[in-house]
Design a protein around this motif. Structure first.
Motif, PDB file in Angstrom:
ATOM      1  N   ILE A 119      69.661  83.386  54.587  1.00  0.00           N
ATOM      2  CA  ILE A 119      70.119  82.963  55.907  1.00  0.00           C
ATOM      3  C   ILE A 119      71.558  82.934  55.852  1.00  0.00           C
ATOM      4  O   ILE A 119      72.151  82.430  55.012  1.00  0.00           O
ATOM      5  CB  ILE A 119      69.551  81.288  55.968  1.00  0.00           C
ATOM      6  CG1 ILE A 119      67.878  81.341  55.900  1.00  0.00           C
ATOM      7  CG2 ILE A 119      70.096  80.933  57.102  1.00  0.00           C
ATOM      8  CD1 ILE A 119      67.228  81.946  56.960  1.00  0.00           C
ATOM      9  N   GLY A 120      71.992  83.623  56.905  1.00  0.00           N
ATOM     10  CA  GLY A 120      73.328  83.752  57.284  1.00  0.00           C
ATOM     11  C   GLY A 120      74.291  84.531  56.667  1.00  0.00           C
ATOM     12  O   GLY A 120      75.407  84.517  56.552  1.00  0.00           O
ATOM     13  N   GLU A 121      73.913  85.250  55.493  1.00  0.00           N
ATOM     14  CA  GLU A 121      74.549  85.875  54.631  1.00  0.00           C
ATOM     15  C   GLU A 121      75.120  87.237  55.176  1.00  0.00           C
ATOM     16  O   GLU A 121      75.917  87.918  54.588  1.00  0.00           O
ATOM     17  CB  GLU A 121      73.968  86.353  53.252  1.00  0.00           C
ATOM     18  CG  GLU A 121      73.552  84.905  52.532  1.00  0.00           C
ATOM     19  CD  GLU A 121      72.974  85.209  51.185  1.00  0.00           C
ATOM     20  OE1 GLU A 121      72.258  86.518  50.889  1.00  0.00           O
ATOM     21  OE2 GLU A 121      72.874  84.355  50.208  1.00  0.00           O
ATOM     22  N   GLN A 122      74.401  87.868  56.140  1.00  0.00           N
ATOM     23  CA  GLN A 122      74.913  89.099  56.659  1.00  0.00           C
ATOM     24  C   GLN A 122      76.144  89.042  56.976  1.00  0.00           C
ATOM     25  O   GLN A 122      77.050  90.220  56.951  1.00  0.00           O
ATOM     26  CB  GLN A 122      73.851  89.482  57.874  1.00  0.00           C
ATOM     27  CG  GLN A 122      72.288  89.332  57.454  1.00  0.00           C
ATOM     28  CD  GLN A 122      71.981  88.114  58.418  1.00  0.00           C
ATOM     29  OE1 GLN A 122      72.264  86.894  57.920  1.00  0.00           O
ATOM     30  NE2 GLN A 122      71.336  88.137  59.479  1.00  0.00           N
ATOM     31  N   GLU A 123      76.460  88.069  57.889  1.00  0.00           N
ATOM     32  CA  GLU A 123      77.829  87.878  58.450  1.00  0.00           C
ATOM     33  C   GLU A 123      79.054  87.983  57.256  1.00  0.00           C
ATOM     34  O   GLU A 123      79.874  88.754  57.396  1.00  0.00           O
ATOM     35  CB  GLU A 123      78.091  86.560  59.236  1.00  0.00           C
ATOM     36  CG  GLU A 123      79.405  86.848  59.751  1.00  0.00           C
ATOM     37  CD  GLU A 123      79.659  85.100  60.205  1.00  0.00           C
ATOM     38  OE1 GLU A 123      81.046  84.887  60.112  1.00  0.00           O
ATOM     39  OE2 GLU A 123      78.733  84.283  60.367  1.00  0.00           O
ATOM     40  N   ARG A 124      78.858  87.567  56.012  1.00  0.00           N
ATOM     41  CA  ARG A 124      79.760  87.413  55.080  1.00  0.00           C
ATOM     42  C   ARG A 124      79.695  88.770  54.456  1.00  0.00           C
ATOM     43  O   ARG A 124      80.841  89.412  54.087  1.00  0.00           O
ATOM     44  CB  ARG A 124      79.467  86.192  54.045  1.00  0.00           C
ATOM     45  CG  ARG A 124      80.277  86.284  52.990  1.00  0.00           C
ATOM     46  CD  ARG A 124      80.057  85.162  51.969  1.00  0.00           C
ATOM     47  NE  ARG A 124      80.778  84.993  50.869  1.00  0.00           N
ATOM     48  CZ  ARG A 124      82.295  84.910  50.647  1.00  0.00           C
ATOM     49  NH1 ARG A 124      82.968  84.694  51.806  1.00  0.00           N
ATOM     50  NH2 ARG A 124      82.956  85.023  49.560  1.00  0.00           N
ATOM     51  N   LEU A 148      72.621  91.029  63.299  1.00  0.00           N
ATOM     52  CA  LEU A 148      73.040  89.489  63.206  1.00  0.00           C
ATOM     53  C   LEU A 148      72.218  88.802  64.530  1.00  0.00           C
ATOM     54  O   LEU A 148      71.867  89.702  65.358  1.00  0.00           O
ATOM     55  CB  LEU A 148      74.480  88.929  63.526  1.00  0.00           C
ATOM     56  CG  LEU A 148      75.703  89.790  62.500  1.00  0.00           C
ATOM     57  CD1 LEU A 148      76.999  89.581  62.871  1.00  0.00           C
ATOM     58  CD2 LEU A 148      75.278  89.239  61.035  1.00  0.00           C
ATOM     59  N   HIS A 149      72.070  87.593  64.544  1.00  0.00           N
ATOM     60  CA  HIS A 149      71.026  86.904  65.338  1.00  0.00           C
ATOM     61  C   HIS A 149      71.817  85.719  65.934  1.00  0.00           C
ATOM     62  O   HIS A 149      72.337  84.752  65.393  1.00  0.00           O
ATOM     63  CB  HIS A 149      70.057  86.333  64.576  1.00  0.00           C
ATOM     64  CG  HIS A 149      69.141  87.340  63.895  1.00  0.00           C
ATOM     65  ND1 HIS A 149      68.195  88.388  64.423  1.00  0.00           N
ATOM     66  CD2 HIS A 149      69.339  87.754  62.501  1.00  0.00           C
ATOM     67  CE1 HIS A 149      67.908  89.237  63.619  1.00  0.00           C
ATOM     68  NE2 HIS A 149      68.501  88.980  62.504  1.00  0.00           N
ATOM     69  N   VAL A 190      75.613 104.841  54.660  1.00  0.00           N
ATOM     70  CA  VAL A 190      75.957 103.451  55.146  1.00  0.00           C
ATOM     71  C   VAL A 190      75.044 102.338  54.849  1.00  0.00           C
ATOM     72  O   VAL A 190      73.765 102.443  54.400  1.00  0.00           O
ATOM     73  CB  VAL A 190      75.438 103.733  56.603  1.00  0.00           C
ATOM     74  CG1 VAL A 190      74.240 104.280  56.942  1.00  0.00           C
ATOM     75  CG2 VAL A 190      76.125 102.623  57.516  1.00  0.00           C
ATOM     76  N   VAL A 191      75.568 101.415  54.662  1.00  0.00           N
ATOM     77  CA  VAL A 191      75.190 100.169  53.966  1.00  0.00           C
ATOM     78  C   VAL A 191      74.838  98.860  55.205  1.00  0.00           C
ATOM     79  O   VAL A 191      75.898  98.503  55.878  1.00  0.00           O
ATOM     80  CB  VAL A 191      75.897  99.359  52.871  1.00  0.00           C
ATOM     81  CG1 VAL A 191      75.172  97.945  52.470  1.00  0.00           C
ATOM     82  CG2 VAL A 191      76.193 100.328  51.845  1.00  0.00           C
ATOM     83  N   LEU A 192      73.606  98.669  55.383  1.00  0.00           N
ATOM     84  CA  LEU A 192      73.100  97.858  56.697  1.00  0.00           C
ATOM     85  C   LEU A 192      72.521  96.496  55.915  1.00  0.00           C
ATOM     86  O   LEU A 192      71.550  96.485  55.302  1.00  0.00           O
ATOM     87  CB  LEU A 192      72.035  98.544  57.375  1.00  0.00           C
ATOM     88  CG  LEU A 192      71.249  97.736  58.611  1.00  0.00           C
ATOM     89  CD1 LEU A 192      72.363  97.435  59.590  1.00  0.00           C
ATOM     90  CD2 LEU A 192      70.089  98.535  58.958  1.00  0.00           C
ATOM     91  N   ALA A 193      73.179  95.516  56.404  1.00  0.00           N
ATOM     92  CA  ALA A 193      72.808  94.197  55.948  1.00  0.00           C
ATOM     93  C   ALA A 193      71.867  93.587  56.969  1.00  0.00           C
ATOM     94  O   ALA A 193      72.299  93.392  58.160  1.00  0.00           O
ATOM     95  CB  ALA A 193      73.992  93.224  55.910  1.00  0.00           C
ATOM     96  N   ILE A 194      70.606  93.006  56.429  1.00  0.00           N
ATOM     97  CA  ILE A 194      69.703  92.400  57.212  1.00  0.00           C
ATOM     98  C   ILE A 194      69.196  91.023  56.519  1.00  0.00           C
ATOM     99  O   ILE A 194      69.301  91.108  55.458  1.00  0.00           O
ATOM    100  CB  ILE A 194      68.774  93.427  57.455  1.00  0.00           C
ATOM    101  CG1 ILE A 194      68.036  93.997  56.454  1.00  0.00           C
ATOM    102  CG2 ILE A 194      69.122  94.619  58.487  1.00  0.00           C
ATOM    103  CD1 ILE A 194      66.699  94.659  56.345  1.00  0.00           C
ATOM    104  N   LYS A 195      68.808  90.302  57.447  1.00  0.00           N
ATOM    105  CA  LYS A 195      68.267  89.106  56.990  1.00  0.00           C
ATOM    106  C   LYS A 195      66.911  89.348  56.427  1.00  0.00           C
ATOM    107  O   LYS A 195      65.989  90.046  57.225  1.00  0.00           O
ATOM    108  CB  LYS A 195      68.361  87.817  58.019  1.00  0.00           C
ATOM    109  CG  LYS A 195      67.668  86.764  57.388  1.00  0.00           C
ATOM    110  CD  LYS A 195      67.772  85.432  58.357  1.00  0.00           C
ATOM    111  CE  LYS A 195      67.244  85.548  59.644  1.00  0.00           C
ATOM    112  NZ  LYS A 195      67.200  84.406  60.441  1.00  0.00           N
ATOM    113  N   ALA A 196      66.344  89.088  55.159  1.00  0.00           N
ATOM    114  CA  ALA A 196      65.067  89.426  54.861  1.00  0.00           C
ATOM    115  C   ALA A 196      63.996  88.890  55.653  1.00  0.00           C
ATOM    116  O   ALA A 196      64.017  87.596  56.111  1.00  0.00           O
ATOM    117  CB  ALA A 196      64.925  88.666  53.356  1.00  0.00           C
ATOM    118  N   GLY A 197      63.231  89.626  56.142  1.00  0.00           N
ATOM    119  CA  GLY A 197      61.953  89.335  56.895  1.00  0.00           C
ATOM    120  C   GLY A 197      62.331  89.112  58.588  1.00  0.00           C
ATOM    121  O   GLY A 197      61.229  89.041  59.235  1.00  0.00           O
TER     122      GLY A 197
END
Length: 282
Positions: free
Chosen positions: A131-136, A148-149, A95-102
């Protein structure tokens, strides 16, 4: 409309220059110009205003740019998710989990440890984003699930589970006078002419105009703050990433930040379901 036409149009609409768009696509300019004219005829709409000096989007052109991006993301997502489903069928699921660094590092560490202890856990591949890339990444299928935040990220079209709501702080150099304050307000941060907020690159890689320094990633941003070149308003949990060169001061009237875990509503991945259940539990 054909996928090729949409890719051609997005390149021109983002570059606003036929020559640069052709170079980006790896083709010559004449077939690109013909394809755009054909697309305009088919839609009975002027998409681009052309002059000897500039190319600009019409209102119809702006609509097609938004819709074309969404359509191309959906096509890429279908391809990537189908390939991962085939791997899962062969017992090679992950499973690939996208997170904002930091961001939310303490929460993420708890989640990964708790999920790894589950009997049916699979490998979690972390996709570190700007910044904001996880959604895409989630929309185009590069990620199966994302943190997401709100209110900064958009969750439209996703299923979500709220994980945590917290206040925000302003991160400044430890030696800055503001570091001595017990708390501040947004107006105080706006008055910091010596510490502008950083500028992040957009989807096309260019930086918006402004007084702040250009930042590419979280590590670079923390260095800029330590050097007295920038400040940042961030969730309270960012304190875990700071060192003695930084100070975090609560911002009383900053909007609350809600961290959510998000996934596509049509997902049937057992791994995603297991990760979401674990996140909700902890």
């Amino acid at each position: 409309m054909e996928t090729r036409e949409l890719r051609y149009y997005v390149a021109v609409a983002e570059e606003l220059h036929f020559g640069r768009a052709a170079q980006r696509l790896g083709i010559t300019q004449p077939p690109l110009s013909r394809a755009i004219r054909q697309l305009e005829r088919r839609l009975a709409a002027t998409l681009l205003e052309r002059s000897s000096r500039a190319v600009t989007l019409t209102e119809a052109g702006a609509v097609l740019l938004r819709e074309a991006r969404a359509a191309l993301d959906a096509i890429e997502a279908a391809e990537r998710r189908t390939r991962r489903a085939a791997l899962a069928a062969r017992g090679q699921a992950d499973v690939v989990l996208a997170i904002k660094a930091g961001a939310s590092s303490d929460l993420l560490a708890k989640l990964l440890d708790a999920y790894a202890a589950e009997p049916d856990a699979v490998t979690v591949d972390l996709l570190l984003c700007g910044i904001g890339e996880q959604e895409r990444m989630l929309r185009d299928g590069r990620a199966d699930v994302a943190m997401l935040h709100l209110p900064y990220d958009t969750t439209s079209g996703f299923d979500t589970e709220e994980l945590r709501t917290e206040g925000q702080v302003v991160v400044v150099p430890a030696r800055h006078p503001l570091a001595e304050r017990a708390h501040v307000r947004m107006a105080d941060v706006a008055d910091l002419a010596d510490l502008p907020t950083p500028r992040w690159p957009g989807r096309d890689g260019s930086y918006p105009d402004g007084p702040g320094p250009e930042a590419r990633d979280h590590a670079q941003l923390l260095q800029l703050i330590a050097l007295g070149r920038a400040c940042l308003i961030a969730p309270e949990s960012c304190r875990a990433q700071l060192n003695e060169d930084h100070a975090a001061v609560p911002v009383l009237d900053a909007p609350k930040i809600t961290t959510v875990i998000a996934w596509p509503p049509h997902s049937r991945s057992r791994a995603v379901a297991g990760l979401v259940r674990t996140a909700a539990r902890i």
